[in-house]
Design a protein around this motif. Sequence first.
Motif, short mmCIF file in Angstrom:
data_model
loop_
_atom_site.label_atom_id
_atom_site.label_comp_id
_atom_site.label_asym_id
_atom_site.label_seq_id
_atom_site.Cartn_x
_atom_site.Cartn_y
_atom_site.Cartn_z
N GLU A 115 -64.62 -19.48 -75.33
CA GLU A 115 -65.36 -19.39 -74.08
C GLU A 115 -66.39 -20.50 -74.03
OE1 GLU A 115 -66.94 -15.50 -73.36
OE2 GLU A 115 -64.99 -14.56 -73.71
N TYR A 116 -66.49 -21.15 -72.88
CA TYR A 116 -67.41 -22.26 -72.72
C TYR A 116 -68.37 -21.99 -71.58
CZ TYR A 116 -64.08 -24.62 -75.71
OH TYR A 116 -63.25 -24.95 -76.75
N PHE A 117 -69.63 -22.34 -71.80
CA PHE A 117 -70.67 -22.21 -70.78
C PHE A 117 -70.38 -23.22 -69.67
CE2 PHE A 117 -74.77 -23.61 -69.05
CZ PHE A 117 -75.33 -22.39 -68.70
N VAL A 118 -70.59 -22.82 -68.43
CA VAL A 118 -70.48 -23.74 -67.29
C VAL A 118 -71.71 -23.56 -66.40
CG1 VAL A 118 -69.07 -22.11 -65.95
CG2 VAL A 118 -69.04 -24.54 -65.36
N HIS A 119 -72.28 -24.71 -66.00
CA HIS A 119 -73.44 -24.70 -65.10
C HIS A 119 -73.00 -25.27 -63.76
CE1 HIS A 119 -77.39 -25.94 -63.47
NE2 HIS A 119 -77.78 -24.83 -64.07
N VAL A 120 -73.67 -24.85 -62.70
CA VAL A 120 -73.32 -25.29 -61.34
C VAL A 120 -73.28 -26.83 -61.23
CG1 VAL A 120 -75.67 -25.19 -60.42
CG2 VAL A 120 -73.72 -24.80 -58.91
N ASN A 178 -72.17 -16.39 -62.05
CA ASN A 178 -73.26 -15.83 -61.27
C ASN A 178 -73.73 -16.89 -60.27
OD1 ASN A 178 -75.90 -15.11 -60.37
ND2 ASN A 178 -76.07 -13.68 -62.07
N ASP A 179 -73.38 -16.71 -58.99
CA ASP A 179 -73.75 -17.68 -57.96
C ASP A 179 -75.26 -17.87 -57.84
OD1 ASP A 179 -71.29 -18.57 -56.95
OD2 ASP A 179 -71.06 -16.74 -55.79
N SER A 180 -76.00 -16.78 -57.89
CA SER A 180 -77.44 -16.88 -57.67
C SER A 180 -78.16 -17.59 -58.82
CB SER A 180 -78.06 -15.51 -57.43
OG SER A 180 -77.86 -14.67 -58.54
N LYS A 181 -77.65 -17.47 -60.03
CA LYS A 181 -78.27 -18.14 -61.18
C LYS A 181 -77.60 -19.47 -61.49
CE LYS A 181 -80.18 -14.02 -63.20
NZ LYS A 181 -80.25 -13.11 -64.33
N GLY A 182 -76.38 -19.68 -60.97
CA GLY A 182 -75.74 -20.98 -61.11
C GLY A 182 -75.09 -21.27 -62.45
N PHE A 183 -74.64 -20.22 -63.13
CA PHE A 183 -73.95 -20.46 -64.40
C PHE A 183 -72.92 -19.37 -64.66
CE2 PHE A 183 -77.20 -17.51 -65.73
CZ PHE A 183 -76.57 -16.73 -66.68
N GLY A 184 -72.08 -19.62 -65.66
CA GLY A 184 -71.08 -18.64 -66.04
C GLY A 184 -70.33 -19.10 -67.28
N ILE A 188 -66.98 -29.27 -59.65
CA ILE A 188 -66.48 -30.10 -58.56
C ILE A 188 -66.15 -29.18 -57.37
CG2 ILE A 188 -64.58 -31.59 -57.81
CD1 ILE A 188 -64.51 -32.67 -60.71
N ASP A 189 -65.47 -28.07 -57.65
CA ASP A 189 -65.15 -27.06 -56.64
C ASP A 189 -66.02 -25.83 -56.87
OD1 ASP A 189 -63.03 -28.59 -55.57
OD2 ASP A 189 -61.63 -27.78 -57.06
N GLU A 190 -66.21 -25.03 -55.82
CA GLU A 190 -66.87 -23.74 -56.00
C GLU A 190 -65.92 -22.82 -56.75
OE1 GLU A 190 -68.55 -21.78 -52.63
OE2 GLU A 190 -69.40 -23.65 -51.84
N ILE A 191 -66.45 -22.05 -57.68
CA ILE A 191 -65.61 -21.15 -58.47
C ILE A 191 -66.14 -19.73 -58.38
CG2 ILE A 191 -64.85 -22.94 -60.06
CD1 ILE A 191 -66.87 -21.80 -62.11
N LYS A 192 -65.26 -18.78 -58.69
CA LYS A 192 -65.66 -17.38 -58.78
C LYS A 192 -64.84 -16.73 -59.89
CE LYS A 192 -62.63 -15.80 -54.99
NZ LYS A 192 -61.72 -16.92 -55.02
N GLU A 193 -65.21 -15.52 -60.24
CA GLU A 193 -64.55 -14.79 -61.31
C GLU A 193 -63.04 -14.73 -61.09
OE1 GLU A 193 -65.61 -10.53 -62.98
OE2 GLU A 193 -67.39 -11.73 -62.53
N ASP A 194 -62.28 -14.93 -62.16
CA ASP A 194 -60.81 -14.87 -62.21
C ASP A 194 -60.11 -16.09 -61.61
OD1 ASP A 194 -60.74 -12.46 -63.59
OD2 ASP A 194 -60.82 -11.29 -61.75
N ASP A 195 -60.85 -17.12 -61.16
CA ASP A 195 -60.21 -18.36 -60.70
C ASP A 195 -59.58 -19.10 -61.87
OD1 ASP A 195 -60.85 -18.08 -58.04
OD2 ASP A 195 -62.54 -19.48 -58.08
N GLU A 196 -58.41 -19.69 -61.63
CA GLU A 196 -57.79 -20.59 -62.61
C GLU A 196 -58.37 -21.98 -62.37
OE1 GLU A 196 -55.60 -19.90 -65.06
OE2 GLU A 196 -55.48 -17.78 -64.56
N VAL A 197 -58.83 -22.62 -63.44
CA VAL A 197 -59.51 -23.92 -63.30
C VAL A 197 -59.04 -24.91 -64.36
CG1 VAL A 197 -61.60 -22.94 -62.27
CG2 VAL A 197 -61.44 -23.12 -64.75
#
Length: 63
Positions: A26-31, A10-16, A35-44
């Motif tokens: 599944e691991y929590f990630v905060h903005v 969620n870009d507006s809330k800064g977490f996912g 290092i890079d901008e991420i979005k749903e379904d990105d391989e990281v």
Amino acid sequence: MKEGKVKFFNDSKGFGFIKDNDSNNEYFVHVTGLIDEIKEDDEVTFELKEGRKGLNAVNVKLA
């Protein structure tokens, strides 16, 4: 480095959440851990760090 896929961010809330390719955990990630901008379904790639409520994904970058 672990590899995974962004399940939700969620870009507006800064977490996912990132799903680990090996363990399916599944691991929590905060903005602040990105290092890079991420979005749903990105391989990281990411590392894990102990947070207030368990392990968090940090140093997250696009694979």
